[in-house]
Design a protein around this motif. Sequence first.
Motif, PDB file in Angstrom:
ATOM      1  N   THR A  55       0.719  -1.123   0.172  1.00  0.00           N
ATOM      2  CA  THR A  55      -0.105   0.094  -0.049  1.00  0.00           C
ATOM      3  C   THR A  55       0.937   1.239   0.062  1.00  0.00           C
ATOM      4  O   THR A  55       0.226   2.360  -0.086  1.00  0.00           O
ATOM      5  CB  THR A  55      -1.029   0.038   1.307  1.00  0.00           C
ATOM      6  OG1 THR A  55      -0.372  -0.168   2.381  1.00  0.00           O
ATOM      7  CG2 THR A  55      -1.809  -1.311   1.102  1.00  0.00           C
ATOM      8  N   LEU A  56       2.067   1.450   0.250  1.00  0.00           N
ATOM      9  CA  LEU A  56       3.007   2.266   0.130  1.00  0.00           C
ATOM     10  C   LEU A  56       3.708   2.077  -1.175  1.00  0.00           C
ATOM     11  O   LEU A  56       4.550   1.374  -1.608  1.00  0.00           O
ATOM     12  CB  LEU A  56       3.923   2.239   1.357  1.00  0.00           C
ATOM     13  CG  LEU A  56       4.889   3.561   1.518  1.00  0.00           C
ATOM     14  CD1 LEU A  56       3.983   4.697   1.622  1.00  0.00           C
ATOM     15  CD2 LEU A  56       6.086   3.162   2.601  1.00  0.00           C
ATOM     16  N   GLU A  66       0.470   6.552   0.199  1.00  0.00           N
ATOM     17  CA  GLU A  66       0.110   5.453   0.801  1.00  0.00           C
ATOM     18  C   GLU A  66      -1.304   5.181   0.409  1.00  0.00           C
ATOM     19  O   GLU A  66      -2.268   6.018   0.424  1.00  0.00           O
ATOM     20  CB  GLU A  66       0.118   5.739   2.244  1.00  0.00           C
ATOM     21  CG  GLU A  66      -0.154   4.449   2.928  1.00  0.00           C
ATOM     22  CD  GLU A  66       0.509   4.491   4.703  1.00  0.00           C
ATOM     23  OE1 GLU A  66       0.757   5.658   4.870  1.00  0.00           O
ATOM     24  OE2 GLU A  66       0.553   3.494   5.201  1.00  0.00           O
ATOM     25  N   LYS A  68      -4.838   3.652   1.822  1.00  0.00           N
ATOM     26  CA  LYS A  68      -5.651   3.427   2.895  1.00  0.00           C
ATOM     27  C   LYS A  68      -6.976   3.424   2.623  1.00  0.00           C
ATOM     28  O   LYS A  68      -7.832   4.231   2.514  1.00  0.00           O
ATOM     29  CB  LYS A  68      -5.458   4.512   4.084  1.00  0.00           C
ATOM     30  CG  LYS A  68      -3.973   4.686   4.553  1.00  0.00           C
ATOM     31  CD  LYS A  68      -4.064   5.751   5.729  1.00  0.00           C
ATOM     32  CE  LYS A  68      -2.526   5.713   6.241  1.00  0.00           C
ATOM     33  NZ  LYS A  68      -2.642   6.816   7.431  1.00  0.00           N
TER      34      LYS A  68
END
Lengths: 113, 111
Positions: A55-56, A66, A68
């Motif tokens: 996710t980064l 990032e 989320k």
Amino acid sequence: AQSVTQPDIHITVSEGASLELRCNYSYGATPYLFWYVQSPGQGLQLLLKYFSGDTLVQGIKGFEAEFKRSQSSFNLRKPSVHWSDAAEYFCAVGTEYGNKLVFGAGTILRVKS
Amino acid sequence: GAGVSQSPRYKVAKRGQDVALRCDPISGHVSLFWYQQALGQGPEFLTYFQNEAQLDKSGLPSDRFFAERPEGSVSTLKIQRTQQEDSAVYLCASSLATEQYFGPGTRLTVT
């Protein structure tokens, strides 16, 4: 329908300071997410993209973002801003492989020395 | 290598005139997109081609807007009977997979 919100129209940071540009999207499934930069009179240049996995994500010019899912966000960050980073930044969401992009309204970044 | 090119870069049209905007995509790119970017806004999707087939034209604002890509390469966006609200930057992008590469745009001003 999918949508993208960039809450900040303008942001001013000092050279060398850290930067975070916010992006929230609306889409029911896992989106494809992008950040583009546009300098005056120039086309859009891709900084980074997220499709799946970690996710980064790291991009060009020292930028990272990032993903989320719980916050429906994809914020762009840079630890130390350079004067050449002054430009307009667009977050975009794509809903299908190779399909059209939906863009936010953009955030204009000003860098003060 | 060569990127996406667009011509003209600037176009001034009087209201009611027809205009044609050209896009040369990156060689070999199957997909081609047109977007409209009004002043102070993000780009908005107009239409999408896969090779010569126009698969999505849901973003074209009116029947005055027409796009074609007859041989699956160069594309032309035509606007008939231009109106002041058509003033914007028209961006073309091409793609081989998921990443879209954008041209510099054509700035259209309707007076």
